[in-house]
Design a protein around this motif. Structure first.
Motif, mmCIF file in Angstrom:
data_model
loop_
_atom_site.group_PDB
_atom_site.id
_atom_site.type_symbol
_atom_site.label_atom_id
_atom_site.label_comp_id
_atom_site.label_asym_id
_atom_site.label_seq_id
_atom_site.Cartn_x
_atom_site.Cartn_y
_atom_site.Cartn_z
ATOM 1 N N VAL A 169 4.614 6.637 1.729
ATOM 2 C CA VAL A 169 3.833 7.966 2.193
ATOM 3 C C VAL A 169 4.319 8.997 0.933
ATOM 4 N N THR A 219 -3.912 2.986 9.563
ATOM 5 C CA THR A 219 -3.633 2.117 8.407
ATOM 6 C C THR A 219 -2.379 2.040 8.014
ATOM 7 N N LYS A 222 0.851 -1.059 0.107
ATOM 8 C CA LYS A 222 0.137 -0.081 0.149
ATOM 9 C C LYS A 222 0.777 1.250 0.016
ATOM 10 N N ASP A 268 -5.075 8.163 11.788
ATOM 11 C CA ASP A 268 -5.092 7.144 11.169
ATOM 12 C C ASP A 268 -4.496 5.823 11.496
ATOM 13 N N LEU A 295 -4.593 9.064 3.512
ATOM 14 C CA LEU A 295 -4.633 8.957 4.772
ATOM 15 C C LEU A 295 -5.439 9.858 5.585
ATOM 16 N N VAL A 301 0.801 1.359 5.926
ATOM 17 C CA VAL A 301 1.149 1.414 4.529
ATOM 18 C C VAL A 301 2.576 1.264 4.411
ATOM 19 N N GLY A 338 0.204 5.344 0.779
ATOM 20 C CA GLY A 338 -0.552 6.338 1.446
ATOM 21 C C GLY A 338 -0.236 7.811 0.656
#
Length: 325
Positions: A52, A47, A5, A45, A38, A49, A7
């Protein structure tokens, strides 16, 4: 193994301008990587990742002006990065802050210039800090003692955002009254009505030739000061520039750099990226008419990349490589 992932955080207008949806599509179809926004604010957050990227320069400026909403988002972002130190970040906020202030940015350009070898030298124009309000007599003395000659450019100390693009050319002593506090004066270097925008993505860069203002026509207008917005001057062609009558007749939009100049710029990009710790940025380059001396006159973070034809593919590749490195 969980799916990779990337972000991101940026304002909707910026996301639309760079066509973020295309980057999302390339990451998904070519690299099997999810692009995740984000959620920053009072509730942090969580999440996870792998990399970024962001455009927070406007928030950094807003936070310095005391805007609570900007402070909230920036604080939330910094907490997120602190909790996830292994994330590859494009780019650290302190590195970006250096080029948001025109004085520290000009100092950084001068520092990089000094670090250049003689063979690949670029130059810094120098500046006069006019942050504090002074009377016209004192200002005149400071200008003379710094070796400035008319015309010169007056810019906001803030180097990005709408304020950062509002500028004026001071053509004579009568124009000194238009210099406001929190300004920076820089010499006007005759550059044959054209500048080169160098858009950088990691180790890759793309150069676009854009129109610029020439003083020859301005001096014939018998005015003391010429005000303009730099973002509307340097459009793709002189036909789309808002001041097309003032940019001079030498700009065609077809001028390409020599192989030697492209090699020089590659070295400058490598040096600036290393010294300033930046990955996504742009620099403005001019070549002095007559001597052909190169000057870097501006550095800006995460520009629009207009004219960078494979920008989305290059950025997507950079982000993917960051997730697997």
């Amino acid at each position: 193994m969980s799916k990779l992932k990337v972000g991101y955080w940026m304002k909707p207008m910026k996301a639309k301008r760079i066509n973020l949806m295309k980057i999302e599509e390339i990451l998904a179809t070519q690299y099997n990587v999810d692009l995740v926004e984000l959620r920053l604010g009072d509730d942090d957050d969580t999440t996870v990742v792998d990399a970024v990227f962001h455009k927070m320069s406007d928030l950094l400026l807003d936070s310095k002006m005391g805007k609570d909403s900007a402070v909230t988002v920036l604080s939330s972002f910094q907490r997120y990065i602190n909790r996830n130190p292994g994330i590859r970040l494009f780019d650290p906020l302190p590195n970006i802050e250096v080029i948001l202030d025109r004085v520290s940015m000009m100092d950084a350009i001068a520092m990089c210039s000094r670090a250049c070898s003689k063979a690949r030298k670029f130059y810094s124009s120098g500046y006069l800090d006019c942050t504090e309000k002074v009377d016209s007599s004192t200002l005149r003395t400071r200008i003379q003692s710094n070796g400035f000659a008319f015309p010169f450019i007056c810019k906001s100390r803030i180097s990005q955002g709408s304020l950062g693009h509002d500028m004026c050319i001071i053509l004579n002593e009568n124009g000194l009254q238009h210099i406001k506090p929190h300004s920076v004066l820089v010499p006007f270097i005759d550059h044959d009505s054209g500048l080169y925008k160098v858009f950088v993505v990691g180790t890759r860069f793309h150069v676009v030739h854009r129109p610029s203002i020439t003083t020859k026509k301005l001096l014939s207008k018998n005015v003391d000061v010429y005000k303009f917005h730099s973002d509307t001057v340097s459009k793709i062609t002189d036909a789309t520039s808002s001041v097309k009558d003032d940019i001079g007749s030498n700009f065609s939009g077809n001028e390409s750099l020599t192989e030697e100049q492209n090699t020089l710029i590659a070295g400058w990009v490598e040096l600036i990226s290393d010294k300033l710790g930046l990955t996504l940025y742009g620099i403005d380059v001019i070549f002095e008419q007559g001597s052909n001396k190169p000057y870097i006159i501006d550095i800006n973070y995460f520009p629009g990349y207009d004219g960078f034809t494979d920008f989305h593919e290059v950025l997507s590749e950079l982000l993917y490589n960051a997730t697997v490195s």
